[in-house]
Design an enzyme around this catalytic site. Structure first.
Site, short mmCIF file in Angstrom:
data_model
loop_
_atom_site.label_atom_id
_atom_site.label_comp_id
_atom_site.label_asym_id
_atom_site.label_seq_id
_atom_site.Cartn_x
_atom_site.Cartn_y
_atom_site.Cartn_z
N LYS A 188 -8.80 -10.19 4.29
CA LYS A 188 -9.25 -9.95 5.64
C LYS A 188 -9.61 -8.48 5.56
CE LYS A 188 -4.95 -7.37 6.76
NZ LYS A 188 -4.85 -6.11 7.10
N ASN A 189 -8.99 -7.37 4.59
CA ASN A 189 -10.00 -6.20 4.43
C ASN A 189 -11.76 -5.71 4.26
OD1 ASN A 189 -7.39 -5.48 4.67
ND2 ASN A 189 -6.91 -4.66 2.94
N CYS A 220 2.78 4.35 10.86
CA CYS A 220 2.92 2.87 11.02
C CYS A 220 4.06 2.60 9.62
CB CYS A 220 2.23 1.56 10.75
SG CYS A 220 1.85 1.91 8.94
N ARG A 277 -0.17 7.58 8.11
CA ARG A 277 -2.05 7.38 8.16
C ARG A 277 -2.60 8.02 9.13
NH1 ARG A 277 -1.80 1.03 7.36
NH2 ARG A 277 -3.22 1.24 6.62
N ASP A 332 -1.21 -2.49 -2.56
CA ASP A 332 -0.70 -4.33 -1.32
C ASP A 332 -0.50 -5.10 -2.52
OD1 ASP A 332 -3.89 -3.08 0.66
OD2 ASP A 332 -2.21 -2.35 1.23
N ARG A 344 -0.82 -11.78 10.11
CA ARG A 344 -1.64 -10.93 10.03
C ARG A 344 -2.71 -10.78 8.99
NH1 ARG A 344 -1.01 -5.05 11.70
NH2 ARG A 344 -2.19 -4.78 11.78
C1 EPZ Z 1 -6.65 0.63 4.20
O1 EPZ Z 1 -6.38 0.32 4.56
C2 EPZ Z 1 -6.08 -1.50 3.65
N1 EPZ Z 1 -6.55 -2.13 5.12
C3 EPZ Z 1 -5.09 -0.91 3.65
O2 EPZ Z 1 -4.23 -2.36 3.39
C4 EPZ Z 1 -4.91 -0.60 2.32
O3 EPZ Z 1 -2.54 -0.37 1.94
C5 EPZ Z 1 -5.53 0.74 1.70
O4 EPZ Z 1 -6.69 0.59 2.34
C6 EPZ Z 1 -4.90 1.26 0.44
O5 EPZ Z 1 -6.14 0.24 -0.63
C7 EPZ Z 1 -7.93 -2.03 5.06
O6 EPZ Z 1 -8.85 -2.13 4.93
C8 EPZ Z 1 -7.82 -2.74 6.78
P1 EPZ Z 1 -6.26 4.90 3.08
P2 EPZ Z 1 -6.73 2.19 5.28
O7 EPZ Z 1 -7.23 5.27 4.42
O8 EPZ Z 1 -7.97 2.43 4.73
C9 EPZ Z 1 -4.15 9.41 3.63
C10 EPZ Z 1 -2.71 -4.15 3.69
O9 EPZ Z 1 -1.35 -4.78 3.25
N2 EPZ Z 1 -5.21 8.69 4.54
O10 EPZ Z 1 -6.90 3.58 1.60
O11 EPZ Z 1 -6.04 3.20 5.99
C11 EPZ Z 1 -3.63 7.33 4.21
O12 EPZ Z 1 -2.35 7.81 5.09
C12 EPZ Z 1 -2.88 -2.58 4.54
O13 EPZ Z 1 -3.64 -5.38 4.03
C13 EPZ Z 1 -5.28 10.52 5.11
O14 EPZ Z 1 -4.40 11.47 5.17
O15 EPZ Z 1 -5.78 3.59 4.15
C14 EPZ Z 1 -2.82 7.53 3.21
O16 EPZ Z 1 -2.19 7.72 2.38
C15 EPZ Z 1 -1.84 -1.77 4.98
N3 EPZ Z 1 -6.43 10.93 6.19
C16 EPZ Z 1 -4.16 7.51 2.10
O17 EPZ Z 1 -4.99 8.11 2.60
C17 EPZ Z 1 -7.20 9.81 6.60
O18 EPZ Z 1 -8.19 10.09 7.01
C18 EPZ Z 1 -4.76 6.11 1.50
O19 EPZ Z 1 -5.08 5.39 2.79
C19 EPZ Z 1 -7.14 8.21 6.12
C20 EPZ Z 1 -6.47 7.97 4.63
#
Ligand code: EPZ
Length: 418
Positions: free
Chosen positions: A23-24, A118, A123, A306, A398
């Protein structure tokens, strides 16, 4: 009444099962089609709710999307018909933010609803926006929307304050049409990022260093079409392997990518599972009783957040005490309370969970709160004494392609009740 899963626990899982596509990796690949007026043809796109949402979003932006007779998904955005990703869609799927970079880079204008928080955390997308500003974009937040404008993005050095997966992907896509070279520092190293880089290169961009913390992208005035195969889903793979371990089963995955699973396989071995890797096949023979182990989630190649909920389900019936530290999301223990309803002994305190293993779960009605939490409840149900009913399984759909069908084929007593 939304669908729910009913599980009679106790059957050890046995047999072979193919791994679905990621998916990702599929979501950013679909959004990358916004970068060109030519067709992007994607093989191995999973049949998931989030993919359907992305298709709807792209269609609103002007994409023609077709399913080829050979099963490939053909996406062509000859002309961008709208610059707006509406709240009503973005609020159902945060990954919609992945249209921001390509839309802005292709047309110079993008209006994308702020995703909001969420179940697993606040996030924010501040790193996405800071990076786009570094590329020369004017960014304003107006009535819950990101309003982004740029005549043409210009290459720059961007160091994100933290590792962000979709942030890296958004900036990589934006930089692929920028003038000059962009250097992304502290980039995410996830396999899904590498897969997107492979697609961008096939479309004509120059991308080097994907898979390391430093990615260099040389932009092009235009990109072309391409054909690309989506990688296997390492999180679905990990979930199926935990299903084998938690039921004392013997399951072999086919079509997996073991190099994407190293941290998960190592943790399963630490818990007493016997793991055998042979090409794209991964066999997991579960222990009579799992051993306790400590887990710290971290960006790839560390232990994936994840997989945290699924491994918590396993450790819930392990012999001994385990400590889980969730370092990525601030609220990703919602499943602990539901596992405790099944007789687990889990205490959470902020980003740490202490799990005292019990002999067995008891079947119970439980409620899914997010995608991976729903998977952990299904896993606990497979190992439980009695019947477990997992409600709100729309969360599961999802990110998992008919999980109960795959588990049923391995001998699980599981059925979906509409
Ligand atoms: C991706 O989400 C994945 N989703 C998530 O999978 C996965 O949990 C996550 O990466 C971490 O591996 C997709 O790829 C669609 P991040 P993403 O930006 O990109 C903070 C699943 O179960 N952050 O790497 O949204 C954020 O809040 C899903 O399949 C900021 O503060 O995650 C988090 O604490 C859930 N500012 C951390 O960084 C930003 O601008 C990592 O988030 C961006 C992120």
């Amino acid at each position: 009444m939304p669908a729910r899963l009913v599980i009679e626990g106790g059957a050890p899982l046995r047999g072979e099962v193919p791994v679905s596509a990621a998916k990702n990796a599929a979501l950013p690949a679909l959004c990358a089609a916004l970068l060109t007026s030519e067709a992007v043809v994607l093989d191995n796109v999973p049949d998931l709710a989030d993919v359907a949402t992305t298709r709807r979003l792209l269609a609103r932006l002007g994409a023609e999307i077709a399913d080829d007779p050979d099963g490939a998904t053909r996406v062509r955005v000859a002309n961008v018909a709208s610059h707006e990703a509406a709240y009503e869609l973005v609020s159902t799927m945060r990954a919609s933010v992945l249209v921001l970079g390509p839309l802005l880079a292709r047309t110079g204008v993008a209006r994308v609803a702020l995703p909001g928080g969420c179940a697993i955390g606040v996030r924010p997308i501040d790193q996405h926006l800071k990076g786009l500003q570094k590329l020369g974009a004017d960014i304003a937040i107006q009535s819950g929307y990101v309003e982004a404008r740029a005549s043409r993005l210009k290459g720059a050095r961007i160091t994100t304050d933290l590792v962000t997966v979709t942030g890296t992907e958004n900036l990589m896509m934006a930089a692929a049409l920028a003038e000059g070279t962009t250097m992304l520092e502290n980039a995410a190293r996830e396999p899904e990022v590498v897969d997107l880089a492979r697609l961008l290169v096939a479309m004509g961009a120059r991308v080097e260093g994907a898979g390391t913390e430093r990615i260099e992208i040389e932009g092009r005035p235009e990109l072309g079409g391409a054909r690309h195969r989506i990688i296997p889903d390492r999180i679905e793979a990990g979930t199926l392997l935990v299903a084998s371990a938690i039921t004392g089963g013997d399951v072999t995955l086919t079509g997996a990518a073991p190099r994407h699973l190293t941290a998960t396989l190592a943790k399963l071995e630490e818990c007493g599972a016997a793991i055998t890797v042979d090409g794209d096949r991964v066999r997991c023979q579960g222990p009579a009783r799992p051993s306790a182990a400590d887990v710290i989630t971290s960006p790839f190649p560390g232990f994936p957040t994840d997989m945290q909920a699924q491994v918590m389900a396993l450790l819930g019936v392990a012999d001994g005490l385990s400590k889980i530290s969730e370092t990525i999301f601030e609220n990703r223990f919602m499943h602990a309370a539901e596992l405790n309803r099944m007789g687990a002994r889990i205490e959470t305190d902020g980003s740490t969970a202490v799990v005292r293993g019990v002999d067995a779960y008891q079947g119970a009605p439980v409620m899914a709160t997010d995608l991976r939490a729903s998977a952990s409840l299904v896993l606990a149900g497979l190992a439980a004494r009695g019947t477990t009913e997992v409600s709100r399984v729309y969360h599961l759909d999802r990110g998992y392609e008919r999980l109960e069908v795959k588990l049923g084929a391995l001998g699980a007593r599981i059925r979906r009740v509409a």
